[in-house]
Design an enzyme around this catalytic site. Structure first.
Site, PDB file in Angstrom:
ATOM      1  NE  ARG A 131      18.406  -6.154  73.318  1.00 46.57           N
ATOM      2  CZ  ARG A 131      18.331  -6.794  72.158  1.00 46.57           C
ATOM      3  NH1 ARG A 131      17.783  -6.205  71.119  1.00 46.57           N
ATOM      4  NH2 ARG A 131      18.807  -8.011  72.029  1.00 46.57           N
ATOM      5  CD  GLU A 164      14.524  -1.284  71.729  1.00 44.77           C
ATOM      6  OE1 GLU A 164      14.642  -0.265  71.017  1.00 44.77           O
ATOM      7  OE2 GLU A 164      14.926  -2.417  71.389  1.00 44.77           O
ATOM      8  NE  ARG A 175       8.931  -4.085  64.711  1.00 41.34           N
ATOM      9  CZ  ARG A 175       9.647  -4.569  63.730  1.00 41.34           C
ATOM     10  NH1 ARG A 175       9.564  -5.831  63.413  1.00 41.34           N
ATOM     11  NH2 ARG A 175      10.431  -3.790  63.039  1.00 41.34           N
ATOM     12  CG  HIS A 176      10.856  -2.129  69.613  1.00 40.59           C
ATOM     13  ND1 HIS A 176      10.288  -1.706  68.440  1.00 40.59           N
ATOM     14  CD2 HIS A 176      12.041  -2.702  69.288  1.00 40.59           C
ATOM     15  CE1 HIS A 176      11.112  -2.016  67.437  1.00 40.59           C
ATOM     16  NE2 HIS A 176      12.179  -2.612  67.929  1.00 40.59           N
ATOM     17  CD  GLU A 205      14.405  -9.048  63.937  1.00 43.29           C
ATOM     18  OE1 GLU A 205      14.536  -7.941  63.373  1.00 43.29           O
ATOM     19  OE2 GLU A 205      15.038  -9.368  64.966  1.00 43.29           O
ATOM     20  CB  SER A 231      18.377 -11.513  64.489  1.00 42.69           C
ATOM     21  OG  SER A 231      19.063 -11.263  65.651  1.00 42.69           O
ATOM     22  NE  ARG A 241       9.788  -7.883  68.357  1.00 41.68           N
ATOM     23  CZ  ARG A 241      10.721  -7.243  67.690  1.00 41.68           C
ATOM     24  NH1 ARG A 241      11.233  -7.770  66.591  1.00 41.68           N
ATOM     25  NH2 ARG A 241      11.137  -6.078  68.101  1.00 41.68           N
TER      26      ARG A 241
END
Ligand code: 4AD
Length: 466
Positions: free
Chosen positions: A238, A240, A246-247, A389, A392, A440
């Site tokens: 990712r 990001e 948390r990323h 989270e 998903s 995570r």
């Protein structure tokens, strides 16, 4: 002796036995010229070794040699196990080794950027030492990550990555036992798999391509290829721009995809049973590791129910509303409201692990199936640990014409995913699945405050080395 004994297995039952150990010289302390204490560490466990001058056994030269060893050098120690009358401070094992022979296998440089003992201190220990007027070094996160191989040697880090390994193991074993097939999908792909801008683009022999943001498209295509139930453990990329706790730009995805017969609750059932089994197994089989993590980063064991709580998104926002927090009923929850909802759920249902489902369609990726009874919502869910989270998931659109329409509506260039959409033209069963962020799960199960602690060599917008 020719058999090696592991430092972590040394105990009183070995009293008076001659043992052979290999480890690192974590700390070395001379007492006059006739005695040297050596703390030897192996895989996070430590034992105190005493080299004391003794005619015909230990020479003054050997004590001098021990004293001159550099910290973190690899050493072999042969000696007799003794049980001291007073507890040993600064070592995990409560026995002492009376050294007979000592070899240096490979030396570390004399000046280290991180002293492992310092890196292993908890905040509480550092604070106490400061109050007592002692100056303990606080090793900051960037230094830890710059010299990660040293940082990884702390007991807490040994615990974290052994727990991580165990989670992958449980995930795989559970799914294999449920008739899932492990697959390996390409990480070099033609178009973005999740939409949005967080994509690493690259040139693939003259064609535009990108690093897979998830195995999403190919795991679904594997369902079209008749595998019925699949899973994958692999890297996820990712691009990001998030500098959060948390990323990451690269993380390990635990992905699942399966045919469903009638309802997306079948997918949530797998999440439920898989994670309850995982938490049970971690608590049972990783006690030492969890304790090692907790000694440096204290945390409470995760509270979870035998059957995982499921709330609808509407119920969730109603709970927030009742607590005076108003959120957009058809928008996404931000980090703060997710945390708050986590607290409210804990107070009301005594669990820190729950599923929130039936999200508004507008905040889910293009491949998500809308709810049959109300297309403003979707057959989708997120799963939370301690208000954050970790998963998903959703039922997917399996009708190609509708999938194409949804992709276009979400601003996706359909040409870049044409082979994916085409896969559904040859007959596709209803299906759904989910994606878990491994780092995570470890972070939140252990109540840690930063995902970089649970990534072996983290990749974030500012870091691509070591
Ligand atoms: O929510 P995400 O983006 O969903 C997907 O990738 C879907 N294809 C999953 C599916 O099967 N429907 O990512 C899934 C999980 C998140 O819940 C989170 O745990 C983790 O991956 N994750 C990240 N972890 C670390 N750094 C990041 N930048 C992450 N982005 C997502």
């Amino acid at each position: 002796v020719s058999d090696w004994t592991k430092v972590g297995l040394l105990n009183e039952s070995l009293k008076d036995q001659l043992v052979l150990l290999r480890g690192r010289a974590q700390a070395i302390r001379a007492v006059g010229k006739k005695m040297a204490f050596l703390v030897v560490r192996e895989s996070g466990f430590t034992v105190q070794c005493l080299a004391q001058v003794q005619p015909d056994v230990v020479s003054p030269q050997m004590v001098k040699y021990a004293t001159a060893l550099s910290r973190e050098s690899i050493v072999d120690v042969e000696g007799v196990v003794s049980v001291p009358s007073a507890p040993i401070k600064g070592a995990t094992q409560q026995v002492e080794i009376l050294v007979k022979k000592l070899y240096s296998v490979n030396k570390a440089v004399p000046t280290l950027p991180i002293i492992v003992e310092d890196a292993a201190r908890s905040e509480i220990e550092i604070e106490k030492a400061h109050q007592a007027g002692e100056q303990l070094v606080r090793v900051n996160q960037d230094t830890r990550l710059n010299f990660r191989v040293l940082d990884l040697r702390t007991p807490a880090n040994q615990g974290i990555f052994r727990i991580q390994s165990q989670i992958g193991n449980i995930f795989r074993q559970f799914l294999l036992s449920e008739d899932f097939v492990e697959i390996h999908t390409p990480k070099l792909i033609a178009g973005s798999s999740e939409g949005g801008s967080a994509v690493f683009r690259l040139d693939y022999k003259g064609q535009p391509a990108c690093l897979a943001q998830s195995p999403q498209l190919h795991k679904q295509m594997s369902i079209c290829g008749d595998f019925g139930r699949v899973f994958e453990i692999g890297p996820v990329f990712r691009a990001e721009d998030s500098y959060t706790h948390r990323h990451l730009c690269e993380f390990t995805g635990l992905d699942v995809e399966m045919e469903i017969k009638s309802h997306y609750s079948e997918v949530m059932d797998i999440v439920d049973r898989l994670f309850v089994a995982m938490f049970d197994s971690l608590n049972k089989n990783c006690q030492k590791e969890l304790e090692a993590v907790g000694r440096q980063y204290p945390f409470e064991p995760l509270k979870y129910l035998r059957q995982t709580l499921r709330l609808t998104f509407e119920e969730g926002i109603q709970m927030l509303k009742d607590a005076g927090i108003v959120v957009d009923p058809l928008g996404d929850l931000n980090t703060e409201s997710e945390r708050k909802l986590g607290q409210l759920v804990l107070e009301k249902y005594s669990t820190e692990f729950y599923i929130l489902h039936r999200y508004p369609l507008a905040v889910r990726p293009f491949y998500t199936m809308p709810c049959y009874d109300n297309p403003a919502y979707s057959n989708s869910f997120d799963v939370f640990i301690r208000g954050e989270e970790i998963i998903s998931g959703a039922q997917r659109v399996h009708v190609p014409e509708f999938l194409e329409k949804r992709a276009e509506a979400c601003g996706i260039d359909v040409k870049t995913i044409s082979t994916y959409i085409d896969s559904f033209r040859y007959g596709a069963p209803p299906h759904g699945g989910f994606g878990v962020g491994l780092e995570r799960v470890v972070m939140l199960f252990c109540g840690l405050n930063n995902i970089r602690k649970t990534s072996l060599y983290p990749r974030d917008p500012l870091r691509i080395a070591p």
